[in-house]
Design a protein around this motif. Sequence first.
Motif, PDB file in Angstrom:
ATOM      1  N   LEU A  49       0.805  -1.221   0.000  1.00 58.09           N
ATOM      2  CA  LEU A  49       0.000   0.000   0.000  1.00 58.09           C
ATOM      3  C   LEU A  49       0.839   1.271   0.000  1.00 58.09           C
ATOM      4  N   LEU A  50       2.121   1.155   0.353  1.00 61.38           N
ATOM      5  CA  LEU A  50       2.961   2.346   0.489  1.00 61.38           C
ATOM      6  C   LEU A  50       3.037   3.172  -0.798  1.00 61.38           C
ATOM      7  N   PRO A  51       3.230   2.556  -1.985  1.00 59.57           N
ATOM      8  CA  PRO A  51       3.269   3.384  -3.210  1.00 59.57           C
ATOM      9  C   PRO A  51       1.974   4.154  -3.444  1.00 59.57           C
ATOM     10  N   TRP A  52       0.831   3.537  -3.126  1.00 63.00           N
ATOM     11  CA  TRP A  52      -0.442   4.233  -3.301  1.00 63.00           C
ATOM     12  C   TRP A  52      -0.569   5.399  -2.328  1.00 63.00           C
ATOM     13  N   THR A  53      -0.101   5.192  -1.113  1.00 66.59           N
ATOM     14  CA  THR A  53      -0.124   6.281  -0.135  1.00 66.59           C
ATOM     15  C   THR A  53       0.756   7.431  -0.589  1.00 66.59           C
ATOM     16  N   ILE A  54       1.957   7.104  -1.044  1.00 67.34           N
ATOM     17  CA  ILE A  54       2.880   8.141  -1.520  1.00 67.34           C
ATOM     18  C   ILE A  54       2.250   8.916  -2.669  1.00 67.34           C
ATOM     19  N   ALA A  55       1.664   8.185  -3.634  1.00 68.84           N
ATOM     20  CA  ALA A  55       1.059   8.844  -4.785  1.00 68.84           C
ATOM     21  C   ALA A  55      -0.097   9.749  -4.369  1.00 68.84           C
ATOM     22  N   ALA A  56      -0.939   9.277  -3.454  1.00 66.69           N
ATOM     23  CA  ALA A  56      -2.096  10.065  -3.024  1.00 66.69           C
ATOM     24  C   ALA A  56      -1.671  11.329  -2.288  1.00 66.69           C
ATOM     25  N   VAL A  57      -0.693  11.196  -1.390  1.00 60.96           N
ATOM     26  CA  VAL A  57      -0.254  12.356  -0.614  1.00 60.96           C
ATOM     27  C   VAL A  57       0.448  13.372  -1.510  1.00 60.96           C
ATOM     28  N   LEU A  58       1.280  12.896  -2.432  1.00 59.95           N
ATOM     29  CA  LEU A  58       1.953  13.819  -3.346  1.00 59.95           C
ATOM     30  C   LEU A  58       0.949  14.517  -4.265  1.00 59.95           C
ATOM     31  N   ALA A  59      -0.083  13.789  -4.690  1.00 62.56           N
ATOM     32  CA  ALA A  59      -1.117  14.411  -5.524  1.00 62.56           C
ATOM     33  C   ALA A  59      -1.850  15.498  -4.748  1.00 62.56           C
ATOM     34  N   ALA A  60      -2.175  15.209  -3.481  1.00 64.11           N
ATOM     35  CA  ALA A  60      -2.831  16.221  -2.648  1.00 64.11           C
ATOM     36  C   ALA A  60      -1.930  17.428  -2.441  1.00 64.11           C
ATOM     37  N   ALA A  61      -0.635  17.180  -2.210  1.00 64.59           N
ATOM     38  CA  ALA A  61       0.315  18.279  -2.033  1.00 64.59           C
ATOM     39  C   ALA A  61       0.393  19.124  -3.301  1.00 64.59           C
ATOM     40  N   PHE A  62       0.407  18.464  -4.454  1.00 68.77           N
ATOM     41  CA  PHE A  62       0.467  19.187  -5.728  1.00 68.77           C
ATOM     42  C   PHE A  62      -0.752  20.099  -5.883  1.00 68.77           C
ATOM     43  N   ILE A  63      -1.930  19.565  -5.619  1.00 70.74           N
ATOM     44  CA  ILE A  63      -3.159  20.353  -5.778  1.00 70.74           C
ATOM     45  C   ILE A  63      -3.170  21.544  -4.819  1.00 70.74           C
ATOM     46  N   LEU A  64      -2.786  21.323  -3.579  1.00 70.09           N
ATOM     47  CA  LEU A  64      -2.776  22.408  -2.606  1.00 70.09           C
ATOM     48  C   LEU A  64      -1.795  23.506  -2.996  1.00 70.09           C
ATOM     49  N   LEU A  65      -0.637  23.116  -3.506  1.00 71.40           N
ATOM     50  CA  LEU A  65       0.344  24.120  -3.914  1.00 71.40           C
ATOM     51  C   LEU A  65      -0.116  24.875  -5.164  1.00 71.40           C
ATOM     52  N   VAL A  66      -0.820  24.196  -6.059  1.00 68.57           N
ATOM     53  CA  VAL A  66      -1.394  24.894  -7.217  1.00 68.57           C
ATOM     54  C   VAL A  66      -2.380  25.959  -6.740  1.00 68.57           C
ATOM     55  N   LEU A  67      -3.222  25.598  -5.768  1.00 64.46           N
ATOM     56  CA  LEU A  67      -4.174  26.563  -5.224  1.00 64.46           C
ATOM     57  C   LEU A  67      -3.463  27.700  -4.503  1.00 64.46           C
ATOM     58  N   ALA A  68      -2.378  27.371  -3.813  1.00 67.34           N
ATOM     59  CA  ALA A  68      -1.691  28.377  -3.009  1.00 67.34           C
ATOM     60  C   ALA A  68      -0.933  29.383  -3.861  1.00 67.34           C
ATOM     61  N   PHE A  69      -0.344  28.927  -4.991  1.00 65.78           N
ATOM     62  CA  PHE A  69       0.552  29.801  -5.751  1.00 65.78           C
ATOM     63  C   PHE A  69       0.101  30.064  -7.191  1.00 65.78           C
ATOM     64  N   ARG A  70      -0.987  29.382  -7.616  1.00 64.87           N
ATOM     65  CA  ARG A  70      -1.439  29.522  -9.007  1.00 64.87           C
ATOM     66  C   ARG A  70      -0.243  29.383  -9.944  1.00 64.87           C
ATOM     67  N   SER A  71       0.431  28.269  -9.784  1.00 68.30           N
ATOM     68  CA  SER A  71       1.594  27.939 -10.593  1.00 68.30           C
ATOM     69  C   SER A  71       1.623  26.442 -10.789  1.00 68.30           C
ATOM     70  N   ILE A  72       2.119  26.013 -11.933  1.00 67.11           N
ATOM     71  CA  ILE A  72       2.302  24.593 -12.187  1.00 67.11           C
ATOM     72  C   ILE A  72       3.738  24.185 -11.886  1.00 67.11           C
ATOM     73  N   VAL A  73       4.673  25.056 -12.181  1.00 69.48           N
ATOM     74  CA  VAL A  73       6.089  24.735 -12.031  1.00 69.48           C
ATOM     75  C   VAL A  73       6.463  24.565 -10.564  1.00 69.48           C
ATOM     76  N   VAL A  74       6.023  25.473  -9.697  1.00 75.59           N
ATOM     77  CA  VAL A  74       6.366  25.395  -8.273  1.00 75.59           C
ATOM     78  C   VAL A  74       5.879  24.084  -7.648  1.00 75.59           C
ATOM     79  N   PRO A  75       4.628  23.662  -7.869  1.00 74.19           N
ATOM     80  CA  PRO A  75       4.196  22.373  -7.302  1.00 74.19           C
ATOM     81  C   PRO A  75       4.967  21.176  -7.851  1.00 74.19           C
ATOM     82  N   VAL A  76       5.245  21.176  -9.175  1.00 68.93           N
ATOM     83  CA  VAL A  76       6.005  20.057  -9.744  1.00 68.93           C
ATOM     84  C   VAL A  76       7.386  19.983  -9.103  1.00 68.93           C
ATOM     85  N   LYS A  77       8.028  21.126  -8.991  1.00 65.63           N
ATOM     86  CA  LYS A  77       9.348  21.182  -8.353  1.00 65.63           C
ATOM     87  C   LYS A  77       9.266  20.705  -6.908  1.00 65.63           C
ATOM     88  N   ALA A  78       8.217  21.123  -6.205  1.00 67.84           N
ATOM     89  CA  ALA A  78       8.075  20.734  -4.799  1.00 67.84           C
ATOM     90  C   ALA A  78       7.928  19.227  -4.653  1.00 67.84           C
TER      91      ALA A  78
END
Length: 739
Positions: free
Chosen positions: A529-558
């Motif tokens: 289950l660990l890979p699925w957890t990692i993928a889900a948490v990283l996806a959530a982090a990506f979405i939150l950073l997109v909302l926070a900075f209105r940027s695609i590059v910053v979340p991908v880099k993060a």
Amino acid sequence: MDRYAAFIIRRRWLVIGGWVVVLIGAIFAASMWAGPTTTSFTSDTRTEAGRAAELLEQAGQEKQANATQIVIAAPEIDGGVRNPDVEAQVTALVSDITASSPDVTVTDPYGPQSQISADGRIAVASLDVGTGTDAEVQDRIDDIKAIAEDNQIAGVDVEFSDPRFDDAPPNGAAEGVGVLLALIILLIAFGSVVAAGLPIVSALFGIGVGASVLFLVQNFMDIPNFAISVTLILGIGVGIDYALLIVTRYRSGIHDGLDVNQAVTVAMVRAGRSVLFAGGTVIIAMGGILLSGGNLGPALTFAAIAGILATLIASLSLLPALLAVIGTHINSLSLHWLRKRKGKDPNKALEGVWAKKWSARIQRTPWVGVAGAVLILLILSIPAFQLRLGFSDAGNRPTSATTRVAYDYVTEGFGVGANGPLIVVADYPAGTNPQAELETLRTAIAADPQVAENGVAPAFQVGQADGKDISIIQVNPVSGPQDEATTELVNRLRDETIPDALGPDSDVTVQITGLSAGSIDYAEVTLDLLPWTIAAVLAAAFILLVLAFRSIVVPVKAVIVNVLSLGAAFGVIVAIFQWGWGAGIFGVGRAGPIDSWVPMMLFVTAIGLSMDYEVFLVSRIKERYVRTGNATTSVAEGLASTARVITCAALIMICVFLSLVFLPDRSLKILGVGLAVAVFIDASVVRLLLVPSTMEILGKANWWFPTWLEWIPRLDGMHQDEDDTTPAEDPRVSDKLNR
């Protein structure tokens, strides 16, 4: 947020009084109605070990899968434990222990269900201390320890395999060390006892309520006995850090000439909103643990969120109320030897020339910064590729612990595998007599080279479940419970030995359980289950950073940077605890696997905290970029202005997390070291080197946002640095205050 702050200011005494009442009530309720915790991982019915344990429970033999041991050793006495005098005294001791409580049961060390080594010097009997609240169980354990101490037998050692018999610091003592170190850092940073004490007070109020809620929830949910440490350590760490940001912003407001109400309001509008977003982000990340399922996933999720949410609420309610009451006395009880020059902003204690020089250096040689940071992270990540999940056994504990002594005696008398025997559970139609098949199975198991000589007990019937008779066979491996060879043996028995011995037409169904098998099964489920957890948490982090900075590059880099930094943290804990490099420094007896629940907890926690630092640093950079339009200077200015708070917050987190190494539980030591390393790497190599270097190279491309995503809600105005503008520069705040 400004309206909310105004409400807190007007009702400051009501808020403070409410928190006092809630804290006292929560502690009282927890002391009266705290539920029990669990120490077993064999009850997860997603696994074969869990299903077999459930059969034993239905047959009235639930203790068989989770039995602990009392070990009696007489290494220097003629006749060993069979010496008549020794036998009489041991029998009397066992009787006293059994009589200490109706909930305590001990099998006869000389009876048919117990074991005596071939040389007669070591005997092992099963011990069960019953159920109940942790306090009730601990009282029974303390009574048993006192009986054993008062009835010492000359030349005889009496040891216990249950970890609860090990001497441990009082509850909260280890976490108290972390709080003390955090207070020292705050005193240095603020130079004032009052300013330094407020984040501590806020965090302690929050954690008191959060921990009390966890104790009460134990009545309705299976909570592991180490969960309280997770609640305390995460709650204290983030609680102090969040309060630090708000107090820092408040002191800046007072220094800039704002009155108390204005300073509180601006602190909440600026730092408070950042804290709210950061806390929400960490809580969302913690939700990733739910993907591990079973009983442990929800339990650890609740334990983590209980501490974080309670301290977050305290930072956003109790703390501003305290600031409104304390007012201009925030810098009272100043430490004269740390006092700064008159007129200087008191928050600049850790911000100096070095930060500006470092920013300039990053600006001149960003490619060197990227290459150096990536090289460091990759080297540290190398051991992570050999990560092996499992559960620690008593062989990892210090040699002075009773569990370790018992482990060594059992190893000496019966082989290391006897410390974690496999329980082979056979069920078959009631009234049938498959003894021939069971004997064939027993012979086949005994023939495996990884099974100890004479390590397979005869099959015996223990009861019925679901209309079927249940028999068990106990198997002692050659290898220890945490050894990889034991995992291979369990898988081989299940996949090859048992099917071949019984054949496809047999009415006998066989499953393997026991502490070792349960640990192996849980590790495999977690790893799947660990890979699925990692993928889900990283996806959530990506979405939150997109909302926070209105940027695609910053979340991908993060996301990429977080994977690299967490790989480095995993590499460090593998090198220390699995390879044994410097393990003795942390009080670990020997190397072993990484406890199965730790990587998932470490990952989601580190991602959540990393998001905090990401938002804090990048928000400052974006603010400068929006004001100036200069992508180069904005990176340097953002780094210089946030280095101080990031450094201070990281030091506090590191001290709090490292306090877990003072606890006897090896898994908590791994978690503490892993989190401390993750925070250190994130606050140094990542935030002060890799992130600014990459942003310097990318320039304006950092803020690229496709027009077809403009429909996404804007949250990029939520995050303002704690050293941001005065309220006069924010008409919305100024109008509210004037009204």
